[in-house]
Motif scaffolding. Structure first.
Motif, mmCIF file in Angstrom:
data_model
loop_
_atom_site.group_PDB
_atom_site.id
_atom_site.type_symbol
_atom_site.label_atom_id
_atom_site.label_comp_id
_atom_site.label_asym_id
_atom_site.label_seq_id
_atom_site.Cartn_x
_atom_site.Cartn_y
_atom_site.Cartn_z
ATOM 1 N N LEU A 102 31.654 75.140 66.977
ATOM 2 C CA LEU A 102 30.838 74.614 66.159
ATOM 3 C C LEU A 102 29.287 75.687 66.615
ATOM 4 C CD1 LEU A 102 32.100 71.492 64.633
ATOM 5 C CD2 LEU A 102 32.222 73.922 63.610
ATOM 6 N N GLN A 103 29.359 75.473 67.823
ATOM 7 C CA GLN A 103 27.669 76.061 68.154
ATOM 8 C C GLN A 103 28.204 76.892 68.194
ATOM 9 O OE1 GLN A 103 26.755 73.913 72.391
ATOM 10 N NE2 GLN A 103 26.912 72.210 70.776
ATOM 11 N N SER A 104 29.157 78.124 68.608
ATOM 12 C CA SER A 104 29.510 79.637 68.835
ATOM 13 C C SER A 104 29.350 79.596 67.023
ATOM 14 C CB SER A 104 31.378 79.934 69.177
ATOM 15 O OG SER A 104 31.861 79.501 67.981
ATOM 16 N N GLY A 105 29.376 79.079 65.990
ATOM 17 C CA GLY A 105 28.832 79.778 65.028
ATOM 18 C C GLY A 105 30.087 79.401 63.911
ATOM 19 N N ILE A 106 31.418 78.799 64.467
ATOM 20 C CA ILE A 106 32.438 78.681 63.643
ATOM 21 C C ILE A 106 32.273 77.747 62.442
ATOM 22 C CG2 ILE A 106 35.121 78.260 63.573
ATOM 23 C CD1 ILE A 106 34.949 81.314 63.973
ATOM 24 N N ARG A 107 32.612 77.406 61.244
ATOM 25 C CA ARG A 107 32.225 76.904 60.080
ATOM 26 C C ARG A 107 32.838 75.753 60.509
ATOM 27 N NH1 ARG A 107 31.894 80.030 55.216
ATOM 28 N NH2 ARG A 107 33.768 79.654 55.669
ATOM 29 N N PRO A 108 32.432 74.172 60.380
ATOM 30 C CA PRO A 108 33.695 73.142 60.278
ATOM 31 C C PRO A 108 34.865 73.554 59.408
ATOM 32 C CG PRO A 108 31.452 72.531 60.141
ATOM 33 C CD PRO A 108 31.476 73.949 60.171
ATOM 34 N N ALA A 109 34.708 74.223 58.564
ATOM 35 C CA ALA A 109 36.163 74.097 57.649
ATOM 36 C C ALA A 109 37.163 75.325 58.003
ATOM 37 C CB ALA A 109 35.473 74.552 56.264
ATOM 38 N N GLU A 110 36.549 76.805 59.168
ATOM 39 C CA GLU A 110 37.400 76.874 59.364
ATOM 40 C C GLU A 110 38.395 76.340 60.890
ATOM 41 O OE1 GLU A 110 35.577 81.068 59.039
ATOM 42 O OE2 GLU A 110 34.635 79.602 59.999
ATOM 43 N N VAL A 111 38.130 74.922 60.844
ATOM 44 C CA VAL A 111 38.491 74.978 62.142
ATOM 45 C C VAL A 111 39.016 73.798 61.761
ATOM 46 C CG1 VAL A 111 37.689 73.740 64.447
ATOM 47 C CG2 VAL A 111 36.425 74.761 63.831
ATOM 48 N N GLY A 112 40.291 73.232 62.653
ATOM 49 C CA GLY A 112 41.591 72.261 62.165
ATOM 50 C C GLY A 112 41.992 71.725 64.058
ATOM 51 N N VAL A 113 42.140 70.108 63.969
ATOM 52 C CA VAL A 113 42.264 69.796 65.533
ATOM 53 C C VAL A 113 43.646 69.413 64.842
ATOM 54 C CG1 VAL A 113 41.883 68.278 67.125
ATOM 55 C CG2 VAL A 113 40.055 69.137 66.043
ATOM 56 N N ILE A 114 45.081 69.398 65.362
ATOM 57 C CA ILE A 114 46.477 68.991 65.290
ATOM 58 C C ILE A 114 46.522 68.660 66.824
ATOM 59 C CG2 ILE A 114 48.883 70.261 65.339
ATOM 60 C CD1 ILE A 114 48.037 72.405 63.900
ATOM 61 N N SER A 115 47.039 66.998 66.238
ATOM 62 C CA SER A 115 48.638 66.350 67.559
ATOM 63 C C SER A 115 49.673 65.546 67.065
ATOM 64 C CB SER A 115 46.888 65.229 67.850
ATOM 65 O OG SER A 115 47.872 64.366 68.593
ATOM 66 N N PRO A 116 50.572 65.717 67.018
ATOM 67 C CA PRO A 116 51.746 65.887 67.719
ATOM 68 C C PRO A 116 51.736 63.867 66.705
ATOM 69 C CG PRO A 116 52.106 65.694 69.477
ATOM 70 C CD PRO A 116 50.486 66.259 69.564
ATOM 71 N N TYR A 117 51.174 62.882 67.426
ATOM 72 C CA TYR A 117 50.509 61.677 67.720
ATOM 73 C C TYR A 117 49.610 61.171 66.350
ATOM 74 C CZ TYR A 117 54.102 62.016 72.307
ATOM 75 O OH TYR A 117 54.607 61.783 72.685
ATOM 76 N N THR A 118 50.280 60.039 65.223
ATOM 77 C CA THR A 118 49.657 59.592 64.977
ATOM 78 C C THR A 118 48.410 58.821 65.228
ATOM 79 O OG1 THR A 118 50.845 57.573 64.178
ATOM 80 C CG2 THR A 118 50.838 59.814 62.861
ATOM 81 N N ALA A 119 48.030 58.258 66.859
ATOM 82 C CA ALA A 119 47.372 57.215 67.066
ATOM 83 C C ALA A 119 46.632 58.288 67.742
ATOM 84 C CB ALA A 119 48.143 56.915 68.526
ATOM 85 N N GLN A 120 46.436 59.716 68.035
ATOM 86 C CA GLN A 120 45.210 60.324 69.085
ATOM 87 C C GLN A 120 45.027 60.931 67.318
ATOM 88 O OE1 GLN A 120 44.732 60.705 71.684
ATOM 89 N NE2 GLN A 120 44.086 62.681 72.281
ATOM 90 N N ILE A 121 45.340 61.284 66.118
ATOM 91 C CA ILE A 121 44.554 61.410 65.232
ATOM 92 C C ILE A 121 43.679 60.752 65.099
ATOM 93 C CG2 ILE A 121 44.900 62.139 62.571
ATOM 94 C CD1 ILE A 121 45.756 64.320 64.437
ATOM 95 N N SER A 122 43.872 59.550 64.790
ATOM 96 C CA SER A 122 43.367 58.091 64.289
ATOM 97 C C SER A 122 42.107 57.865 65.744
ATOM 98 C CB SER A 122 43.706 56.760 64.650
ATOM 99 O OG SER A 122 44.395 56.927 63.293
ATOM 100 N N GLU A 123 42.407 58.390 66.938
ATOM 101 C CA GLU A 123 41.777 58.371 67.738
ATOM 102 C C GLU A 123 40.216 59.253 68.104
ATOM 103 O OE1 GLU A 123 40.697 55.995 70.181
ATOM 104 O OE2 GLU A 123 42.901 54.669 69.010
ATOM 105 N N ILE A 124 40.906 60.299 67.862
ATOM 106 C CA ILE A 124 39.759 61.524 66.927
ATOM 107 C C ILE A 124 39.198 61.126 65.964
ATOM 108 C CG2 ILE A 124 40.174 64.720 66.832
ATOM 109 C CD1 ILE A 124 43.037 64.470 68.513
#
Length: 135
Positions: A71-93
């Motif tokens: 985000l500090q490099s200038g990429i907009r938040p809507a252009e970023v995705g975070v992926i994990s195979p575990y639902t618990a990791q998604i919740s923690e993130i």
């Protein structure tokens, strides 16, 4: 915070990964900017929700660090995705992002999509941060 970027890079905790990404400023298909990739060598900080889904609290912090760099490099938040195979990791993130800047409108992470692998099928983003949990 678990991670001090400059100290951890200097001590070898975070190190630049061999990259096949194009150099910044090079033309690749459409307008693009390359961001360095990092390997994080983390001690085991795994946990498990009662239904069996796993999470890694240190990796959650690394994901947040990577997201801040992107985000500090200038990429907009809507252009970023975070992926994990575990639902618990998604919740923690999601919880970490909410605690450290907010995911609601006006928050610094508003627009960043955080989903499981299945949630991203057929989707595209400029930047994807992959959280494997058990690596």
């Amino acid at each position: 915070s678990f991670i001090d970027t400059s100290r951890d890079i200097a001590n070898g905790f975070l190190r630049s990964a061999p990259s096949r990404l194009p150099q910044p400023g090079s033309a690749v298909g459409r307008k693009s900017s390359a961001i360095s990739s990092y390997n994080a060598i983390l001690p085991n900080a795994e946990g498990q929700y009662s239904e069996g889904s796993k999470y890694n609290s240190l990796e959650v912090e690394v994901v947040r660090l990577c997201l801040d760099i992107v985000l500090q490099s200038g990429i907009r938040p809507a252009e970023v995705g975070v992926i994990s195979p575990y639902t618990a990791q998604i919740s923690e993130i999601r919880l970490a992002l909410e605690r450290h800047g907010g995911r609601d409108e006006g928050g610094i992470y508003h627009g960043v999509e955080v989903k499981t692998v299945d949630g991203y099928q057929g989707r595209e983003k400029e930047v994807i941060i992959l959280s494997c949990v058990r690596t």
